[in-house]
Design a protein around this motif. Structure first.
Motif, PDB file in Angstrom:
ATOM      1  N   MET A   1      14.965  -9.438   1.322  1.00  0.00           N
ATOM      2  CA  MET A   1      13.689 -10.065   1.563  1.00  0.00           C
ATOM      3  C   MET A   1      12.811  -9.858   0.339  1.00  0.00           C
ATOM      4  SD  MET A   1      10.897  -9.330   4.539  1.00  0.00           S
ATOM      5  CE  MET A   1      11.772 -10.386   5.663  1.00  0.00           C
ATOM      6  N   LEU A   2      12.118 -10.896  -0.042  1.00  0.00           N
ATOM      7  CA  LEU A   2      11.199 -10.796  -1.165  1.00  0.00           C
ATOM      8  C   LEU A   2       9.937 -10.058  -0.751  1.00  0.00           C
ATOM      9  CD1 LEU A   2      11.450 -14.422  -2.570  1.00  0.00           C
ATOM     10  CD2 LEU A   2      12.513 -12.359  -3.487  1.00  0.00           C
ATOM     11  N   ALA A   3       9.324  -9.368  -1.706  1.00  0.00           N
ATOM     12  CA  ALA A   3       8.100  -8.614  -1.410  1.00  0.00           C
ATOM     13  C   ALA A   3       7.010  -9.524  -0.860  1.00  0.00           C
ATOM     14  CB  ALA A   3       7.611  -7.897  -2.657  1.00  0.00           C
ATOM     15  N   LYS A   4       6.860 -10.715  -1.421  1.00  0.00           N
ATOM     16  CA  LYS A   4       5.804 -11.618  -0.945  1.00  0.00           C
ATOM     17  C   LYS A   4       6.062 -12.062   0.489  1.00  0.00           C
ATOM     18  CE  LYS A   4       7.533 -16.008  -2.755  1.00  0.00           C
ATOM     19  NZ  LYS A   4       7.207 -17.153  -3.593  1.00  0.00           N
ATOM     20  N   GLU A   5       7.329 -12.198   0.894  1.00  0.00           N
ATOM     21  CA  GLU A   5       7.651 -12.553   2.279  1.00  0.00           C
ATOM     22  C   GLU A   5       7.293 -11.406   3.219  1.00  0.00           C
ATOM     23  OE1 GLU A   5      11.801 -13.456   2.085  1.00  0.00           O
ATOM     24  OE2 GLU A   5      11.462 -15.435   1.239  1.00  0.00           O
ATOM     25  N   ALA A   6       7.586 -10.184   2.802  1.00  0.00           N
ATOM     26  CA  ALA A   6       7.270  -9.018   3.636  1.00  0.00           C
ATOM     27  C   ALA A   6       5.773  -8.892   3.830  1.00  0.00           C
ATOM     28  CB  ALA A   6       7.832  -7.749   3.005  1.00  0.00           C
ATOM     29  N   LEU A   7       5.015  -9.072   2.753  1.00  0.00           N
ATOM     30  CA  LEU A   7       3.560  -8.964   2.860  1.00  0.00           C
ATOM     31  C   LEU A   7       2.989 -10.101   3.700  1.00  0.00           C
ATOM     32  CD1 LEU A   7       2.716  -7.938  -0.790  1.00  0.00           C
ATOM     33  CD2 LEU A   7       2.615  -6.480   1.233  1.00  0.00           C
ATOM     34  N   ALA A   8       3.469 -11.312   3.488  1.00  0.00           N
ATOM     35  CA  ALA A   8       2.965 -12.463   4.227  1.00  0.00           C
ATOM     36  C   ALA A   8       3.316 -12.387   5.708  1.00  0.00           C
ATOM     37  CB  ALA A   8       3.511 -13.753   3.635  1.00  0.00           C
ATOM     38  N   SER A   9       4.423 -11.744   6.041  1.00  0.00           N
ATOM     39  CA  SER A   9       4.874 -11.642   7.430  1.00  0.00           C
ATOM     40  C   SER A   9       4.378 -10.382   8.125  1.00  0.00           C
ATOM     41  CB  SER A   9       6.402 -11.675   7.480  1.00  0.00           C
ATOM     42  OG  SER A   9       6.887 -12.863   6.915  1.00  0.00           O
ATOM     43  N   SER A  10       3.559  -9.609   7.443  1.00  0.00           N
ATOM     44  CA  SER A  10       3.031  -8.351   7.987  1.00  0.00           C
ATOM     45  C   SER A  10       4.141  -7.396   8.412  1.00  0.00           C
ATOM     46  CB  SER A  10       2.084  -8.627   9.163  1.00  0.00           C
ATOM     47  OG  SER A  10       0.942  -9.310   8.719  1.00  0.00           O
ATOM     48  N   LEU A  11       5.183  -7.322   7.630  1.00  0.00           N
ATOM     49  CA  LEU A  11       6.266  -6.372   7.891  1.00  0.00           C
ATOM     50  C   LEU A  11       5.880  -5.052   7.230  1.00  0.00           C
ATOM     51  CD1 LEU A  11       9.319  -8.700   7.328  1.00  0.00           C
ATOM     52  CD2 LEU A  11       8.230  -8.072   9.490  1.00  0.00           C
ATOM     53  N   ASN A  12       5.487  -4.090   8.023  1.00  0.00           N
ATOM     54  CA  ASN A  12       4.874  -2.868   7.521  1.00  0.00           C
ATOM     55  C   ASN A  12       5.775  -2.020   6.639  1.00  0.00           C
ATOM     56  OD1 ASN A  12       2.668  -3.704   8.953  1.00  0.00           O
ATOM     57  ND2 ASN A  12       2.917  -2.235  10.589  1.00  0.00           N
ATOM     58  N   ILE A  13       7.001  -1.790   7.042  1.00  0.00           N
ATOM     59  CA  ILE A  13       7.881  -0.892   6.285  1.00  0.00           C
ATOM     60  C   ILE A  13       8.132  -1.428   4.873  1.00  0.00           C
ATOM     61  CG2 ILE A  13      10.149   0.225   6.182  1.00  0.00           C
ATOM     62  CD1 ILE A  13       8.257   1.369   8.338  1.00  0.00           C
ATOM     63  N   PRO A  14       8.540  -2.700   4.701  1.00  0.00           N
ATOM     64  CA  PRO A  14       8.723  -3.191   3.336  1.00  0.00           C
ATOM     65  C   PRO A  14       7.429  -3.188   2.531  1.00  0.00           C
ATOM     66  CG  PRO A  14       9.809  -4.653   4.892  1.00  0.00           C
ATOM     67  CD  PRO A  14       8.990  -3.678   5.688  1.00  0.00           C
ATOM     68  N   ALA A  15       6.321  -3.445   3.171  1.00  0.00           N
ATOM     69  CA  ALA A  15       5.040  -3.449   2.466  1.00  0.00           C
ATOM     70  C   ALA A  15       4.687  -2.048   1.972  1.00  0.00           C
ATOM     71  CB  ALA A  15       3.944  -3.987   3.380  1.00  0.00           C
ATOM     72  N   ILE A  16       4.867  -1.043   2.821  1.00  0.00           N
ATOM     73  CA  ILE A  16       4.601   0.344   2.421  1.00  0.00           C
ATOM     74  C   ILE A  16       5.534   0.758   1.290  1.00  0.00           C
ATOM     75  CG2 ILE A  16       4.773   2.752   3.185  1.00  0.00           C
ATOM     76  CD1 ILE A  16       2.255   1.480   4.181  1.00  0.00           C
ATOM     77  N   ARG A  17       6.798   0.374   1.376  1.00  0.00           N
ATOM     78  CA  ARG A  17       7.747   0.710   0.305  1.00  0.00           C
ATOM     79  C   ARG A  17       7.336   0.069  -1.008  1.00  0.00           C
ATOM     80  NH1 ARG A  17      13.363   0.049   3.664  1.00  0.00           N
ATOM     81  NH2 ARG A  17      13.202   2.036   4.774  1.00  0.00           N
ATOM     82  N   LEU A  18       6.864  -1.173  -0.938  1.00  0.00           N
ATOM     83  CA  LEU A  18       6.426  -1.855  -2.145  1.00  0.00           C
ATOM     84  C   LEU A  18       5.300  -1.087  -2.823  1.00  0.00           C
ATOM     85  CD1 LEU A  18       6.318  -4.363  -4.019  1.00  0.00           C
ATOM     86  CD2 LEU A  18       4.622  -5.286  -2.425  1.00  0.00           C
ATOM     87  N   VAL A  19       4.306  -0.681  -2.059  1.00  0.00           N
ATOM     88  CA  VAL A  19       3.173   0.045  -2.632  1.00  0.00           C
ATOM     89  C   VAL A  19       3.604   1.416  -3.117  1.00  0.00           C
ATOM     90  CG1 VAL A  19       0.910   1.043  -2.136  1.00  0.00           C
ATOM     91  CG2 VAL A  19       1.464  -1.215  -1.334  1.00  0.00           C
ATOM     92  N   ARG A  20       4.471   2.054  -2.378  1.00  0.00           N
ATOM     93  CA  ARG A  20       4.966   3.366  -2.812  1.00  0.00           C
ATOM     94  C   ARG A  20       5.710   3.248  -4.135  1.00  0.00           C
ATOM     95  NH1 ARG A  20       9.087   5.495   1.078  1.00  0.00           N
ATOM     96  NH2 ARG A  20      10.369   4.153  -0.201  1.00  0.00           N
ATOM     97  N   ASP A  21       6.510   2.189  -4.284  1.00  0.00           N
ATOM     98  CA  ASP A  21       7.272   1.996  -5.517  1.00  0.00           C
ATOM     99  C   ASP A  21       6.387   1.543  -6.674  1.00  0.00           C
ATOM    100  OD1 ASP A  21       9.501   2.701  -4.073  1.00  0.00           O
ATOM    101  OD2 ASP A  21      10.276   0.649  -3.898  1.00  0.00           O
ATOM    102  N   LEU A  22       5.436   0.674  -6.398  1.00  0.00           N
ATOM    103  CA  LEU A  22       4.525   0.171  -7.418  1.00  0.00           C
ATOM    104  C   LEU A  22       3.520   1.231  -7.826  1.00  0.00           C
ATOM    105  CD1 LEU A  22       3.416  -2.229  -9.073  1.00  0.00           C
ATOM    106  CD2 LEU A  22       2.097  -2.882  -7.060  1.00  0.00           C
TER     107      LEU A  22
END
Length: 56
Positions: A1-22
């Motif tokens: 899943m792309l990061a923008k899809e996770a953020l747009a879909s309000s998928l919390n776990i991928p979104a948190i991982r993205l911020v943790r990694d960034l």
């Protein structure tokens, strides 16, 4: 899943991982550069919940 899809879909776990990694400060910079001028506190004030919408 792309990061923008996770953020747009309000998928919390991928979104948190993205911020943790960034990095929270890096993510906050991205938001500010995108025009979120109301985010005037430092990154630690918001915490990882910033990606979930707690940026007041």
């Amino acid at each position: 899943m792309l990061a923008k899809e996770a953020l747009a879909s309000s998928l919390n776990i991928p979104a948190i991982r993205l911020v943790r990694d960034l990095g929270l400060a890096g993510f906050l910079d991205v938001l500010r550069n995108a025009g979120f001028s109301s985010l005037n506190q430092n990154a630690s004030y918001y915490g990882l919940g910033l990606v979930l919408g707690n940026g007041r």
